[in-house]
Design a protein around this motif. Sequence first.
Motif, PDB file in Angstrom:
ATOM      1  N   ALA B  16      95.184  -0.519  41.422  1.00 46.35           N
ATOM      2  CA  ALA B  16      94.424  -1.157  42.480  1.00 46.35           C
ATOM      3  C   ALA B  16      92.960  -2.520  41.467  1.00 46.35           C
ATOM      4  O   ALA B  16      93.025  -3.387  42.105  1.00 46.35           O
ATOM      5  N   GLY B  17      93.161  -1.920  40.361  1.00 47.99           N
ATOM      6  CA  GLY B  17      92.071  -2.888  39.468  1.00 47.99           C
ATOM      7  C   GLY B  17      90.936  -2.310  39.795  1.00 47.99           C
ATOM      8  O   GLY B  17      90.012  -3.239  39.323  1.00 47.99           O
ATOM      9  N   LEU B  18      90.537  -1.186  39.978  1.00 52.28           N
ATOM     10  CA  LEU B  18      89.276  -0.560  39.715  1.00 52.28           C
ATOM     11  C   LEU B  18      88.806   0.333  38.405  1.00 52.28           C
ATOM     12  O   LEU B  18      87.454   0.579  37.770  1.00 52.28           O
ATOM     13  N   LYS B  19      89.736   0.657  37.932  1.00 49.89           N
ATOM     14  CA  LYS B  19      89.723   0.990  36.787  1.00 49.89           C
ATOM     15  C   LYS B  19      90.040  -0.460  35.140  1.00 49.89           C
ATOM     16  O   LYS B  19      90.968  -0.532  35.520  1.00 49.89           O
ATOM     17  N   ALA B  20      89.101  -0.046  34.842  1.00 51.81           N
ATOM     18  CA  ALA B  20      88.575  -1.294  33.478  1.00 51.81           C
ATOM     19  C   ALA B  20      90.121  -1.425  32.746  1.00 51.81           C
ATOM     20  O   ALA B  20      90.445  -2.344  32.534  1.00 51.81           O
ATOM     21  N   SER B  21      90.623  -0.471  32.456  1.00 51.86           N
ATOM     22  CA  SER B  21      91.917  -0.165  31.582  1.00 51.86           C
ATOM     23  C   SER B  21      93.631  -0.722  32.779  1.00 51.86           C
ATOM     24  O   SER B  21      94.166  -0.607  32.267  1.00 51.86           O
ATOM     25  N   GLY B  22      93.051  -0.946  33.473  1.00 51.03           N
ATOM     26  CA  GLY B  22      94.121  -1.166  34.633  1.00 51.03           C
ATOM     27  C   GLY B  22      95.081  -0.504  35.191  1.00 51.03           C
ATOM     28  O   GLY B  22      96.001  -0.212  35.519  1.00 51.03           O
ATOM     29  N   GLY B  23      95.026   1.440  34.289  1.00 51.52           N
ATOM     30  CA  GLY B  23      95.449   2.072  34.881  1.00 51.52           C
ATOM     31  C   GLY B  23      95.601   2.242  36.534  1.00 51.52           C
ATOM     32  O   GLY B  23      94.586   2.045  37.158  1.00 51.52           O
ATOM     33  N   PRO B  24      96.570   3.449  36.865  1.00 47.99           N
ATOM     34  CA  PRO B  24      96.515   3.882  38.031  1.00 47.99           C
ATOM     35  C   PRO B  24      95.012   4.024  39.267  1.00 47.99           C
ATOM     36  O   PRO B  24      94.803   5.564  38.695  1.00 47.99           O
ATOM     37  N   ASP B  25      94.436   4.083  40.140  1.00 44.96           N
ATOM     38  CA  ASP B  25      93.306   4.451  40.656  1.00 44.96           C
ATOM     39  C   ASP B  25      92.942   4.659  42.145  1.00 44.96           C
ATOM     40  O   ASP B  25      92.029   4.693  42.372  1.00 44.96           O
ATOM     41  N   VAL B  26      94.349   4.490  42.712  1.00 41.12           N
ATOM     42  CA  VAL B  26      94.089   4.508  44.310  1.00 41.12           C
ATOM     43  C   VAL B  26      95.397   5.280  44.209  1.00 41.12           C
ATOM     44  O   VAL B  26      96.350   5.445  44.537  1.00 41.12           O
ATOM     45  N   ALA B  27      94.942   6.713  45.339  1.00 45.32           N
ATOM     46  CA  ALA B  27      96.165   7.490  45.675  1.00 45.32           C
ATOM     47  C   ALA B  27      95.787   7.972  47.256  1.00 45.32           C
ATOM     48  O   ALA B  27      94.652   7.532  47.931  1.00 45.32           O
ATOM     49  N   VAL B  28      97.430   8.330  47.483  1.00 45.97           N
ATOM     50  CA  VAL B  28      97.055   8.521  49.517  1.00 45.97           C
ATOM     51  C   VAL B  28      97.768   9.837  49.339  1.00 45.97           C
ATOM     52  O   VAL B  28      98.810  10.101  47.966  1.00 45.97           O
ATOM     53  N   VAL B  29      97.853  11.436  49.856  1.00 46.28           N
ATOM     54  CA  VAL B  29      98.225  12.166  50.199  1.00 46.28           C
ATOM     55  C   VAL B  29      98.502  11.930  51.790  1.00 46.28           C
ATOM     56  O   VAL B  29      97.273  12.514  52.598  1.00 46.28           O
ATOM     57  N   LEU B  30      99.805  12.031  52.332  1.00 49.64           N
ATOM     58  CA  LEU B  30      99.657  11.589  54.165  1.00 49.64           C
ATOM     59  C   LEU B  30     100.613  13.224  54.372  1.00 49.64           C
ATOM     60  O   LEU B  30     101.783  13.714  53.542  1.00 49.64           O
ATOM     61  N   ASN B  31     100.014  13.314  54.913  1.00 51.25           N
ATOM     62  CA  ASN B  31     100.418  14.721  56.305  1.00 51.25           C
ATOM     63  C   ASN B  31     101.224  14.259  57.375  1.00 51.25           C
ATOM     64  O   ASN B  31     100.534  13.655  58.413  1.00 51.25           O
ATOM     65  N   ASP B  32     102.500  14.490  57.179  1.00 51.65           N
ATOM     66  CA  ASP B  32     103.452  13.878  58.030  1.00 51.65           C
ATOM     67  C   ASP B  32     103.945  14.631  59.082  1.00 51.65           C
ATOM     68  O   ASP B  32     104.961  14.452  60.415  1.00 51.65           O
ATOM     69  N   GLY B  33     102.905  16.206  58.969  1.00 52.05           N
ATOM     70  CA  GLY B  33     103.136  16.791  60.553  1.00 52.05           C
ATOM     71  C   GLY B  33     103.605  17.829  60.435  1.00 52.05           C
ATOM     72  O   GLY B  33     105.357  18.361  59.361  1.00 52.05           O
ATOM     73  N   PRO B  34     104.600  18.808  61.768  1.00 55.90           N
ATOM     74  CA  PRO B  34     104.493  18.571  62.877  1.00 55.90           C
ATOM     75  C   PRO B  34     102.793  18.582  63.397  1.00 55.90           C
ATOM     76  O   PRO B  34     102.186  18.059  64.263  1.00 55.90           O
ATOM     77  N   ARG B  35     101.958  19.300  62.249  1.00 51.51           N
ATOM     78  CA  ARG B  35     100.586  19.858  62.482  1.00 51.51           C
ATOM     79  C   ARG B  35     100.214  19.575  61.644  1.00 51.51           C
ATOM     80  O   ARG B  35     100.359  19.044  60.058  1.00 51.51           O
ATOM     81  N   PHE B  36      99.065  18.975  61.772  1.00 49.61           N
ATOM     82  CA  PHE B  36      97.770  18.378  61.579  1.00 49.61           C
ATOM     83  C   PHE B  36      96.280  19.186  60.381  1.00 49.61           C
ATOM     84  O   PHE B  36      95.408  18.927  60.511  1.00 49.61           O
ATOM     85  N   ASP B  37      96.222  20.320  60.658  1.00 51.80           N
ATOM     86  CA  ASP B  37      95.314  21.706  60.489  1.00 51.80           C
ATOM     87  C   ASP B  37      94.889  21.173  59.259  1.00 51.80           C
ATOM     88  O   ASP B  37      95.630  21.295  57.697  1.00 51.80           O
ATOM     89  N   ALA B  38      93.609  21.140  58.681  1.00 49.36           N
ATOM     90  CA  ALA B  38      92.761  21.096  57.635  1.00 49.36           C
ATOM     91  C   ALA B  38      91.720  21.970  57.440  1.00 49.36           C
ATOM     92  O   ALA B  38      90.251  21.812  58.783  1.00 49.36           O
ATOM     93  N   ALA B  39      90.571  21.692  55.736  1.00 49.52           N
ATOM     94  CA  ALA B  39      89.747  22.008  55.926  1.00 49.52           C
ATOM     95  C   ALA B  39      88.979  22.100  54.233  1.00 49.52           C
ATOM     96  O   ALA B  39      90.199  21.468  53.347  1.00 49.52           O
ATOM     97  N   GLY B  40      87.919  21.725  54.426  1.00 50.73           N
ATOM     98  CA  GLY B  40      87.571  21.408  53.031  1.00 50.73           C
ATOM     99  C   GLY B  40      85.862  22.237  52.505  1.00 50.73           C
ATOM    100  O   GLY B  40      85.331  22.914  53.953  1.00 50.73           O
ATOM    101  N   VAL B  41      86.033  21.726  51.452  1.00 49.25           N
ATOM    102  CA  VAL B  41      85.208  22.942  50.696  1.00 49.25           C
ATOM    103  C   VAL B  41      84.426  21.395  49.756  1.00 49.25           C
ATOM    104  O   VAL B  41      85.032  20.530  49.116  1.00 49.25           O
ATOM    105  N   PHE B  42      83.044  21.460  50.213  1.00 51.35           N
ATOM    106  CA  PHE B  42      82.748  20.458  49.690  1.00 51.35           C
ATOM    107  C   PHE B  42      81.457  20.396  48.549  1.00 51.35           C
ATOM    108  O   PHE B  42      80.522  21.271  48.770  1.00 51.35           O
ATOM    109  N   THR B  43      80.852  19.404  47.414  1.00 50.43           N
ATOM    110  CA  THR B  43      79.549  20.068  46.938  1.00 50.43           C
ATOM    111  C   THR B  43      78.157  20.943  47.706  1.00 50.43           C
ATOM    112  O   THR B  43      77.963  20.258  48.737  1.00 50.43           O
ATOM    113  N   GLY B  44      77.412  21.187  46.559  1.00 53.30           N
ATOM    114  CA  GLY B  44      76.343  21.831  46.771  1.00 53.30           C
ATOM    115  C   GLY B  44      75.309  21.318  46.720  1.00 53.30           C
ATOM    116  O   GLY B  44      73.740  21.076  47.242  1.00 53.30           O
TER     117      GLY B  44
END
Lengths: 384, 384
Positions: B16-44
């Motif tokens: 998308a042009g975020l990196k000066a190198s022009g390399g890939p820099d935006v990603a998406v991961v999409l859940n098509d279901g049928p369920r959308f349960d999720a959990a996360g752990v974050f920095t302390g």
Amino acid sequence: MTTTSPKGFRAAGVAAGLKASGGPDVAVVLNDGPRFDAAGVFTGNRVQAAPVVWSREVLRHGQVRAVVLNSGGANACTGPAGFQDTHATAEHAAAAMGIGAADVAVCSTGLIGERLPMPQLLPGVTSALNKADPGGGAAAAEAIMTTDTRPKTVTVTDASGFTVGGMAKGAGMLAPGLATMLVVLTTDAVVDASTLDSVVRAACRVTFDRLDSDGCMSTNDTVLLLASGASGVAPDRDTLGEAVTGACEDLARQLQADAEGSTKDIAIAVVNAASEDDAVEVGRAVARSNLVKTAFFGNDPNWGRILSAIGTTSAAFEPDAIDVSINGVPICVGGAAGADRSTVDLSGRAVDVTIDLHAGGERATIRTNDLSLAYVHENSAYST
Amino acid sequence: MTTTSPKGFRAAGVAAGLKASGGPDVAVVLNDGPRFDAAGVFTGNRVQAAPVVWSREVLRHGQVRAVVLNSGGANACTGPAGFQDTHATAEHAAAAMGIGAADVAVCSTGLIGERLPMPQLLPGVTSALNKADPGGGAAAAEAIMTTDTRPKTVTVTDASGFTVGGMAKGAGMLAPGLATMLVVLTTDAVVDASTLDSVVRAACRVTFDRLDSDGCMSTNDTVLLLASGASGVAPDRDTLGEAVTGACEDLARQLQADAEGSTKDIAIAVVNAASEDDAVEVGRAVARSNLVKTAFFGNDPNWGRILSAIGTTSAAFEPDAIDVSINGVPICVGGAAGADRSTVDLSGRAVDVTIDLHAGGERATIRTNDLSLAYVHENSAYST
């Protein structure tokens, strides 16, 4: 300008063959009195070298007549045999001086885990004792160097007529509690051991304990303060404390300036903290961040890494209230970008970081160094 | 072999042009279901990037339909405006997908302290959403790399018929609580959010939290676990936990192997500790010692520095009871020298250190890397 500057002290440094280089490696500092009051501060490391265990016991009765120091071997992690080596060293010096071994402190520095070569060490102690004279302080300071590139000495003279002198070694493993360092301070003031103890502890707390060069804590750190009383001047506690703290601060700056491979002397002043403990905790967290330290080596005023390090502490602050300035430039304001990073001049050796927590009125300054290619090179090749 | 290995997921990575190198820099991961349960752990870390603040809120209701990730900027220490950027990113993706922004997690990685270039980022998100397909996991893993030299992905298939997939980025600032890393794990198992939460926390505790590459803690660390339920298989907690922990362990080893400038993968096993906490404390103290790390870089089995680091902890042990072996050689026995140091072979990348505290029956392994010239070089030049 060293341990023999105050009246009543003699010292010497000799080459005994402990160092492969053949350089001087055994030193003595002798107190000729009339008084022999002494105090000491030792490493907080639970793995303590034999000479630390020995000298801690010696200091319990508050009297030291002689300090025997060697470089070329730390005598740490050497088991009961290593402790016997230290004991034998003290006995050897005591016998030659006609005093008791319980009045002889011992300090060692060098590689951990190897026995000292006693057949070289003991004759070296004899030789140093024979050579000890009131002009020998400089030679003693040279004989305790390991990776130090220069000897470190200090003299502070008080207008009331007493003097504090000192020498230090230490270039790596500089961290609170204390650095990998040996320090012998002398004074000709008339002062009892209990006052010496409180003065040297207070001085260490705000000087050596706030120097955190590479975050590592040694097994051998020792700071000794010996008083001969030879000046006849009996200062009050504050006057003596000021002189001793001044001497320690001077030596701490010399240790920082000679830290292994360093290219920057970094002072991290944490201001407006809720407590002095908070200020020290934040300063140390920043001082110990390898990412902060490598950034400064690269002349990069990377304040984001500083905030990231602050965030690991439990100090009182709001992240979006923190200001950071580097060499006077307010590069981070309110937890976000402030002045342009290109306006920070990092070309010199001195780097002043001020972190304003906006959480109170306390402050502390922690001193550290950058993490350089030379540090890695030196410490990856040290023992081989 | 990545986030799109389990059924029900699509992904993409674009430049998308975020990196000066022009390399890939935006990603998406999409859940098509049928369920959308999720959990996360974050920095302390208490200094948390805007996307961490946002995603933590998203995870409160235990549902995630899309994860938007960018490299080329951490969006940390960017103030309220930075948070608005994250919010706008989630809204932008949600609008394109016809879902609510509260179902969109956001992750960012890169330099701290600079705003993201939204005119580049938002079209990048649109493009990634348009390209997302069940074969896009590898492209997504590539788009989240910063100083990583290779993408990191994993797939674990359980015999009962469900799969766990994942991707990770992270090469520096690897430390407990967590590393400077983004991890997205996916599974097609049928599992509720609360089970996912307990499983991902338990997995992180013994994998990513025990990887301590350079002792620094990031502002952006995020581990997400998304479950689509598309396999129709509902494993019990232990079976799922084993698969997720296995996936995390595999990714953690990939992170260690690609740590900035590293030449050694060091595993520090602390055994016979009085408690698991003691074992972890000792392992981390050794893993964070720059003197230990530089010694290993120099192929020097410097066990004295290891004992010195152990001595800084409050763990239960007697210094003269500690044994240390390096790559199988009992180089320190009873706190003193054991086998000759020349018998230790450190020529390979793998270094196994075993520290026996002889203080109990608990154990833990901390993984770290050496401190190399290349680490200093890379981190002193990163942002300039």
